[in-house]
Design a protein around this motif. Structure first.
Motif, PDB file in Angstrom:
ATOM      1  N   LEU A 252       0.841  -1.191   0.000  1.00 10.66           N
ATOM      2  CA  LEU A 252       0.000   0.000   0.000  1.00 10.66           C
ATOM      3  C   LEU A 252       0.881   1.247   0.000  1.00 10.66           C
ATOM      4  CD1 LEU A 252      -2.812  -0.949   2.540  1.00 10.66           C
ATOM      5  CD2 LEU A 252      -2.741  -1.273   0.066  1.00 10.66           C
ATOM      6  N   GLY A 253       0.621   2.134  -0.932  1.00 12.33           N
ATOM      7  CA  GLY A 253       1.431   3.335  -1.061  1.00 12.33           C
ATOM      8  C   GLY A 253       1.865   3.591  -2.487  1.00 12.33           C
ATOM      9  N   PHE A 254       2.009   2.509  -3.285  1.00  7.56           N
ATOM     10  CA  PHE A 254       2.387   2.745  -4.678  1.00  7.56           C
ATOM     11  C   PHE A 254       1.288   3.512  -5.398  1.00  7.56           C
ATOM     12  CE2 PHE A 254      -0.370  -0.845  -5.424  1.00  7.56           C
ATOM     13  CZ  PHE A 254      -0.836  -0.666  -6.715  1.00  7.56           C
ATOM     14  N   ASP A 255       0.044   3.363  -4.919  1.00  4.87           N
ATOM     15  CA  ASP A 255      -1.079   4.079  -5.523  1.00  4.87           C
ATOM     16  C   ASP A 255      -0.974   5.583  -5.317  1.00  4.87           C
ATOM     17  OD1 ASP A 255      -1.575   2.949  -2.787  1.00  4.87           O
ATOM     18  OD2 ASP A 255      -3.220   4.382  -2.846  1.00  4.87           O
ATOM     19  N   GLY A 256      -0.152   6.005  -4.348  1.00  7.98           N
ATOM     20  CA  GLY A 256       0.031   7.435  -4.126  1.00  7.98           C
ATOM     21  C   GLY A 256       0.615   8.146  -5.332  1.00  7.98           C
ATOM     22  N   ILE A 257       1.270   7.404  -6.217  1.00  5.22           N
ATOM     23  CA  ILE A 257       1.819   7.996  -7.442  1.00  5.22           C
ATOM     24  C   ILE A 257       0.715   8.636  -8.274  1.00  5.22           C
ATOM     25  CG2 ILE A 257       2.998   7.463  -9.619  1.00  5.22           C
ATOM     26  CD1 ILE A 257       4.523   5.268  -8.143  1.00  5.22           C
ATOM     27  N   ALA A 258      -0.492   8.052  -8.220  1.00  3.97           N
ATOM     28  CA  ALA A 258      -1.606   8.586  -9.005  1.00  3.97           C
ATOM     29  C   ALA A 258      -1.980   9.995  -8.578  1.00  3.97           C
ATOM     30  CB  ALA A 258      -2.820   7.662  -8.882  1.00  3.97           C
ATOM     31  N   THR A 259      -1.683  10.364  -7.338  1.00  7.45           N
ATOM     32  CA  THR A 259      -2.029  11.711  -6.865  1.00  7.45           C
ATOM     33  C   THR A 259      -1.114  12.779  -7.449  1.00  7.45           C
ATOM     34  OG1 THR A 259      -0.613  11.607  -4.890  1.00  7.45           O
ATOM     35  CG2 THR A 259      -2.839  10.699  -4.701  1.00  7.45           C
ATOM     36  N   LEU A 260      -0.047  12.366  -8.127  1.00  7.52           N
ATOM     37  CA  LEU A 260       0.935  13.314  -8.676  1.00  7.52           C
ATOM     38  C   LEU A 260       0.697  13.620 -10.148  1.00  7.52           C
ATOM     39  CD1 LEU A 260       4.197  11.804  -7.094  1.00  7.52           C
ATOM     40  CD2 LEU A 260       2.724  13.603  -6.174  1.00  7.52           C
ATOM     41  N   ALA A 261      -0.445  13.206 -10.690  1.00 12.37           N
ATOM     42  CA  ALA A 261      -0.692  13.336 -12.126  1.00 12.37           C
ATOM     43  C   ALA A 261      -0.521  14.769 -12.626  1.00 12.37           C
ATOM     44  CB  ALA A 261      -2.095  12.833 -12.466  1.00 12.37           C
ATOM     45  N   GLU A 262      -0.972  15.757 -11.870  1.00 16.52           N
ATOM     46  CA  GLU A 262      -0.898  17.143 -12.321  1.00 16.52           C
ATOM     47  C   GLU A 262       0.463  17.776 -12.061  1.00 16.52           C
ATOM     48  OE1 GLU A 262      -4.291  19.632 -11.395  1.00 16.52           O
ATOM     49  OE2 GLU A 262      -5.567  17.851 -11.257  1.00 16.52           O
ATOM     50  N   GLU A 263       1.370  17.003 -11.471  1.00 20.07           N
ATOM     51  CA  GLU A 263       2.749  17.463 -11.305  1.00 20.07           C
ATOM     52  C   GLU A 263       3.715  16.643 -12.135  1.00 20.07           C
ATOM     53  OE1 GLU A 263       3.076  18.708  -6.742  1.00 20.07           O
ATOM     54  OE2 GLU A 263       1.503  17.239  -7.150  1.00 20.07           O
ATOM     55  N   ALA A 264       3.173  15.723 -12.928  1.00 20.47           N
ATOM     56  CA  ALA A 264       3.990  14.865 -13.789  1.00 20.47           C
ATOM     57  C   ALA A 264       4.218  15.526 -15.145  1.00 20.47           C
ATOM     58  CB  ALA A 264       3.306  13.519 -13.989  1.00 20.47           C
ATOM     59  N   LYS A 265       5.407  15.351 -15.676  1.00 17.31           N
ATOM     60  CA  LYS A 265       5.704  15.889 -17.006  1.00 17.31           C
ATOM     61  C   LYS A 265       4.856  15.200 -18.068  1.00 17.31           C
ATOM     62  CE  LYS A 265      10.484  17.121 -15.833  1.00 17.31           C
ATOM     63  NZ  LYS A 265      11.919  16.858 -16.098  1.00 17.31           N
ATOM     64  N   ASP A 266       4.645  13.890 -17.922  1.00 19.83           N
ATOM     65  CA  ASP A 266       3.771  13.128 -18.809  1.00 19.83           C
ATOM     66  C   ASP A 266       2.602  12.640 -17.973  1.00 19.83           C
ATOM     67  OD1 ASP A 266       2.488  11.463 -20.554  1.00 19.83           O
ATOM     68  OD2 ASP A 266       4.202  10.168 -20.988  1.00 19.83           O
ATOM     69  N   ALA A 267       1.542  13.452 -17.926  1.00 24.83           N
ATOM     70  CA  ALA A 267       0.441  13.179 -17.005  1.00 24.83           C
ATOM     71  C   ALA A 267      -0.329  11.911 -17.361  1.00 24.83           C
ATOM     72  CB  ALA A 267      -0.522  14.364 -16.976  1.00 24.83           C
ATOM     73  N   ARG A 268      -0.404  11.578 -18.642  1.00 27.87           N
ATOM     74  CA  ARG A 268      -1.221  10.441 -19.062  1.00 27.87           C
ATOM     75  C   ARG A 268      -0.527   9.094 -18.875  1.00 27.87           C
ATOM     76  NH1 ARG A 268      -5.915  11.729 -21.280  1.00 27.87           N
ATOM     77  NH2 ARG A 268      -6.241  13.862 -22.012  1.00 27.87           N
ATOM     78  N   ARG A 269       0.744   9.019 -19.181  1.00 33.37           N
ATOM     79  CA  ARG A 269       1.426   7.732 -19.137  1.00 33.37           C
ATOM     80  C   ARG A 269       2.471   7.628 -18.035  1.00 33.37           C
ATOM     81  NH1 ARG A 269       0.015   4.803 -23.513  1.00 33.37           N
ATOM     82  NH2 ARG A 269      -0.923   5.910 -25.269  1.00 33.37           N
ATOM     83  N   GLY A 270       3.004   8.756 -17.607  1.00 32.14           N
ATOM     84  CA  GLY A 270       4.072   8.740 -16.616  1.00 32.14           C
ATOM     85  C   GLY A 270       3.712   8.042 -15.312  1.00 32.14           C
ATOM     86  N   PRO A 271       2.595   8.422 -14.653  1.00 28.56           N
ATOM     87  CA  PRO A 271       2.257   7.770 -13.378  1.00 28.56           C
ATOM     88  C   PRO A 271       2.057   6.267 -13.502  1.00 28.56           C
ATOM     89  CG  PRO A 271       1.054   9.830 -13.605  1.00 28.56           C
ATOM     90  CD  PRO A 271       1.720   9.585 -14.917  1.00 28.56           C
TER      91      PRO A 271
END
Length: 488
Positions: A252-271
């Protein structure tokens, strides 16, 4: 006129057609002025504060690894070993494969809805706002209390090492430090995460090297054995799956990556890519360290008298007291500072998304003008964590942990259901494995884990959800608040 209209977005062309229908023929000058006015309005909207897109895939992989803790088995090894009949490595291999289905569901929805908010945002857009709200409400239970639990565990451990300093003092320092880093920006948090990951990996590397050396050279060693992976004498599918329900919680915790979508350079595929990579890496690390520990003490005799400190006793056998203390200290610091930092980052983004949509006070959606972080949400999380550490710390970890896993597992169930509903039912894309079989298998694994939760955990979790239902009813039916989805 055709050329002129082509120079404006579709909404302006629509306005022009409506005007011409109503008034016969609008003047070109009026149309140009209308376009400029609307364009200025749009420009104003586009200049609204946004989160800063600075997170690369490697940055998010590091974040995911820190959130899951590469040395997580250190703290729960005794329970995993006992529950699995002496096959801890098998537990983590099965757990990694099981959680891969959840990661695939996150990746699918992340490409479709590249916004902050994780499952809350996905369910709100793919199913309906009510389901999304209750999912986010359940997820808040996990993410708000996770750092509190980590603070209490770590503070207690450090108090044991330095009894002159009260446990609550360590907790206060942890909360203030992590809140400061999170307000300063995701780049600062990312830099801290990289340092933390290096330290954790160094500690793990020392254990692995000394452990291998002990197994290969010590006269009392039974040598390298396959028993930690599979022991036909103790193997029982029901027993192993029961242990997997405990081992899955380490992921539990890897799902936290999804909360960074709007701070990701590639929002659609990066997370999505970062989730799969971090899951594969941490699953491998879990398997290696538990295999070495299993070879050092294949029958568990070393820690039979003290299961809570099982891994540290195994480490002490391989590397002496220095390695034992180092592993214990690494666990305390990684959970209390670095993992809690990642947890606070995640929950602040969820509160930011819910506040922006109107499901929570809009102040939570405010972004710092300089650091481009949801600083109000971050300060709120810090304040709540501080109060809960001081209040709940007196009751120990059992009371806090009752709430934590209910929220995450409930959100995972909604995640898999959302994939099937959005892609396979509504869009009818025909991707049977990706959008039906895979999420169905993920749902089954999570449901098994959810059912294995204790009755008090279920009762407390359901009570929290019912409170959310009441809040949502007042918000929508009494106060007449509207949902305003705002994508990046």
């Amino acid at each position: 006129m055709t050329v002129l209209a082509a120079g404006f977005p579709e909404e302006y062309s629509g306005r022009r057609r409506i005007a011409e229908t109503a008034n016969g023929c609008a003047s070109e000058e009026a149309y140009v002025m209308q376009g400029r006015s609307a364009g200025a309005e749009t420009e104003g909207r586009s200049n609204k504060p946004k989160l800063r897109r600075v997170m690369s895939v490697p940055d998010m992989v590091v974040y995911g690894l820190i959130f899951m803790v590469p040395i997580a088995p250190f703290g729960i090894y005794g329970g995993i070993f006992t529950e699995s009949g002496g096959m801890p490595t098998l537990v983590y291999i099965v757990g990694t494969c099981a959680m891969a289905f959840t990661a695939l569901s996150y990746a699918s929805l992340g490409r479709e809805f590249p916004v902050s908010g994780s499952v809350y945002a996905y369910a709100s857009r793919a199913i309906n706002p009510g389901v999304g709200f209750l999912t986010g409400w359940a997820l808040m239970l996990d993410y708000i209390l996770s750092p509190v639990l980590l603070y209490v565990v770590s503070s207690t451990a450090l108090h044991g090492i330095v009894p002159e300093i009260p446990a609550w003092a360590f907790g206060v320092v942890f909360v203030l430090a992590n809140t400061f880093v999170n307000v300063r920006g995701i780049e600062t948090a990312s830099a801290v995460n990289r340092i933390a990951l290096v330290l954790e990996m160094l500690c793990l590397a020392v254990f692995i090297v000394l452990g291998i050396h002990w197994v290969a050279t010590d006269p009392s060693s039974k040598g390298f054995t396959f028993d930690p992976v599979f022991n036909p004498e103790t193997f029982d599918p029901n027993l192993v799956m029961s242990a997997v329900s405990l081992g899955v919680l380490s992921f539990l915790g890897f799902d936290g990556i999804a909360t960074l979508a709007e701070e990701a350079k590639d929002a659609r595929r990066g997370p999505g890519r970062a989730m799969m990579a971090s899951l594969a890496i941490v699953g491998t690390l879990f398997a290696v360290q538990t295999y070495i520990a299993g070879c050092i003490s294949p029958d568990g005799a070393v820690f039979a008298h003290d299961q809570d400190n099982a891994f540290y006793l195994v480490a002490g056998l391989a590397g002496g007291r220095a390695l034992s203390v180092t592993c214990a200290l690494a666990t305390a610091l990684s959970w209390g500072i670095f993992t809690a930092l990642a947890a606070q980052t995640a929950i602040s983004r969820i509160l930011f998304a819910m506040g922006r949509d109107g499901n929570l006070p809009h102040a939570l959606a405010r972004i710092h003008p300089k650091y481009k972080t949801p600083y109000v949400a971050t300060l709120f999380v810090g304040a709540v964590s501080l109060v809960l550490v001081l209040v709940l710390g007196r009751f120990g970890t059992d009371t806090i942990s009752l709430f934590v896993n209910f929220g995450a597992l409930t959100a995972f169930l909604v995640l898999h259901a959302t994939v099937v509903w959005h892609f396979f039912v509504k869009k009818r894309d025909g991707k049977v494995f990706a959008h039906l079989i895979s999420p169905a298998m993920g749902f089954a694994v999570i449901a098994y884990t959810w059912v294995s939760l204790s009755m008090p955990a279920k009762l407390l979790g359901v009570s929290w959800v019912l409170a959310g239902v009441a809040y949502y009813f007042v918000l929508r039916k009494v106060l007449k608040k509207k949902v305003r989805f705002t994508d990046s």
